[in-house]
Design an enzyme around this catalytic site. Structure first.
Site, PDB file in Angstrom:
ATOM      1  N   GLY A  42       0.822  -1.207   0.000  1.00  0.00           N
ATOM      2  CA  GLY A  42       0.000   0.000   0.000  1.00  0.00           C
ATOM      3  C   GLY A  42       0.848   1.245   0.000  1.00  0.00           C
ATOM      4  O   GLY A  42       2.050   1.220   0.264  1.00  0.00           O
ATOM      5  N   GLY A  44       0.448   5.583   1.048  1.00  0.00           N
ATOM      6  CA  GLY A  44      -0.321   6.712   1.547  1.00  0.00           C
ATOM      7  C   GLY A  44       0.410   8.002   1.257  1.00  0.00           C
ATOM      8  O   GLY A  44       1.427   8.022   0.557  1.00  0.00           O
ATOM      9  N   GLY A  45      -0.102   9.074   1.817  1.00  0.00           N
ATOM     10  CA  GLY A  45       0.504  10.367   1.562  1.00  0.00           C
ATOM     11  C   GLY A  45       1.824  10.562   2.268  1.00  0.00           C
ATOM     12  O   GLY A  45       2.526  11.543   2.019  1.00  0.00           O
ATOM     13  N   PHE A  46       2.168   9.628   3.152  1.00  0.00           N
ATOM     14  CA  PHE A  46       3.349   9.838   3.974  1.00  0.00           C
ATOM     15  C   PHE A  46       4.357   8.706   3.882  1.00  0.00           C
ATOM     16  O   PHE A  46       5.371   8.716   4.545  1.00  0.00           O
ATOM     17  CB  PHE A  46       2.903  10.011   5.429  1.00  0.00           C
ATOM     18  N   LYS A  66       7.757  -0.634   6.385  1.00  0.00           N
ATOM     19  CA  LYS A  66       7.117   0.650   6.107  1.00  0.00           C
ATOM     20  C   LYS A  66       8.194   1.719   5.969  1.00  0.00           C
ATOM     21  O   LYS A  66       9.006   1.904   6.877  1.00  0.00           O
ATOM     22  CB  LYS A  66       6.150   1.025   7.232  1.00  0.00           C
ATOM     23  N   ASP A 164      -6.135   6.751  13.381  1.00  0.00           N
ATOM     24  CA  ASP A 164      -6.573   6.327  12.046  1.00  0.00           C
ATOM     25  C   ASP A 164      -7.301   4.982  12.100  1.00  0.00           C
ATOM     26  O   ASP A 164      -7.025   4.073  11.325  1.00  0.00           O
ATOM     27  CB  ASP A 164      -5.375   6.239  11.096  1.00  0.00           C
TER      28      ASP A 164
END
Length: 350
Positions: A42, A44-46, A66, A164
């Site tokens: 995946g 995400g924005g970060f 990650k 989240d």
């Protein structure tokens, strides 16, 4: 072994081109002489998340890597980000001693990028279960709500706000555990750093639709996680994302009652969980649990969940003591990494 597919969008092509993990994905070259990067899980924005295997351990277990990108380059800002990352990673390591939170196996900084290596949980997210099976019954949703609340109670007692909570971040593992993933604490700390003259900026961490108003105002509290869990329940009951619901223009409350047939006691609890006003919402997990206990007997989630996830027998399926086996394994791995890095420094200096 998974290779980057040829029909990727530009969005995903950027990951494979611009990140070290992406460049290693599908090759035989190891990341940090240890991890075989298999595929992207995946983005995400970060940051971005990859599935890998740890080839230094005998069983070559799967793990999740990650890569967090704080987007700082000035030495002072980078050093601040590094300190915050290490502090929050230690918090995640402590949380990972719980059997329903992925164990943090390692964390490190490479250049301007920050990495977390975590236990890989086999199973399906609640979002995937709804896509496969459709809407869930009130009985199942009440059980998921209760078990996730118990898990959030542990998290909150450690002084941590998840930030989240959503169906994509709750996994029904193959051994029937509900597992909470992707904590926003590290992201929150790193996103407050930039290269401005003041050295600090503010960014929203969370997911639009699931986060309550106070979280958008950058003032999340424990009750913010409760609200997000309530929106997750709506998704489980209806299959609808929060932005698919209309809202009251005066109060901001989601209009969901005409979409679902619920028992009145449970509907009242859900209504209070979903109050946009923090003053009207449940303030703690224990308050919600007390109301749930009053309204219904407890049933085993394993008996009422209609998810067809095949259990996989492992040593971790047996009851674990307060300090679990995976926590001890993670500590042993971190100690081994530390000794290995020290030996490499000694050899390089010689």
């Amino acid at each position: 072994m998974s290779f980057p597919p040829s029909n990727l969008s530009q969005f995903h092509n950027d990951v494979f081109r611009d990140t070290e993990l992406g460049q290693l994905c599908g090759t035989k070259q190891l990341f940090r002489d240890r991890y075989l990067v298999l595929r992207m899980l995946g983005r995400g924005g970060f940051g971005v998340t990859f599935l890998a295997r740890d080839l230094r351990l005998p069983a070559k277990p799967f793990c999740v890597i990650k890569q967090l990108c704080p987007r700082v380059s000035e030495a002072k800002a980078l050093e601040t980000a590094r300190r915050r990352f290490q502090r929050e990673a230690k918090t995640l390591a402590a949380l990972g001693s719980h059997s329903q939170i992925p164990c943090l196996l390692d964390y490190f900084v490479v250049g301007e990028d920050f990495y977390l290596v975590q236990e890989y949980i086999r199973g399906a997210t609640l979002a995937r279960l709804v896509r496969r099976q459709g809407c869930q019954s009130e009985v199942i949703v009440k059980r998921i709500l209760r078990e996730t609340l118990l898990l959030l109670d542990y998290v909150h007692q450690q002084g941590v706000i998840h930030r989240d909570v959503k169906p994509q971040n709750i996994i029904l593992a193959q051994d029937r555990r509900l597992v909470l993933i992707d904590f926003g604490a590290v992201k929150q700390e790193l996103m407050q750093i930039d290269n401005s003259s003041k050295g600090v900026t503010t960014h929203f961490v969370g997911t639009v639709g699931f986060a309550p108003p106070e979280q958008f105002a950058l003032r999340p509290v424990y009750a913010s996680d409760i609200y997000a869990l309530g929106v997750t329940c709506l998704y489980l009951l209806t299959g609808k994302a929060p932005l698919d619901f209309k809202s009251d223009r005066a109060t901001g409350e989601l209009k969901w009652q005409d979409r679902i047939e619920l028992s009145r006691p449970f509907a009242r609890i859900l209504e209070k969980i979903l109050k946009p006003s923090l003053a009207e919402r449940y303030q703690s997990v224990q308050e919600v649990l007390r109301d749930l206990e009053r309204m219904s007997p407890q049933n085993d989630l394993n008996q009422c969940m209609n998810a067809q996830v095949t259990p996989r027998k492992t040593p971790q399926d047996s009851p674990t003591p307060p300090r679990s086996e995976k926590a001890r394994l993670a500590e042993a791995i971190r100690d081994w990494n530390k000794r290995h890095n020290q030996e490499r420094l000694i050899h390089s200096s010689n």
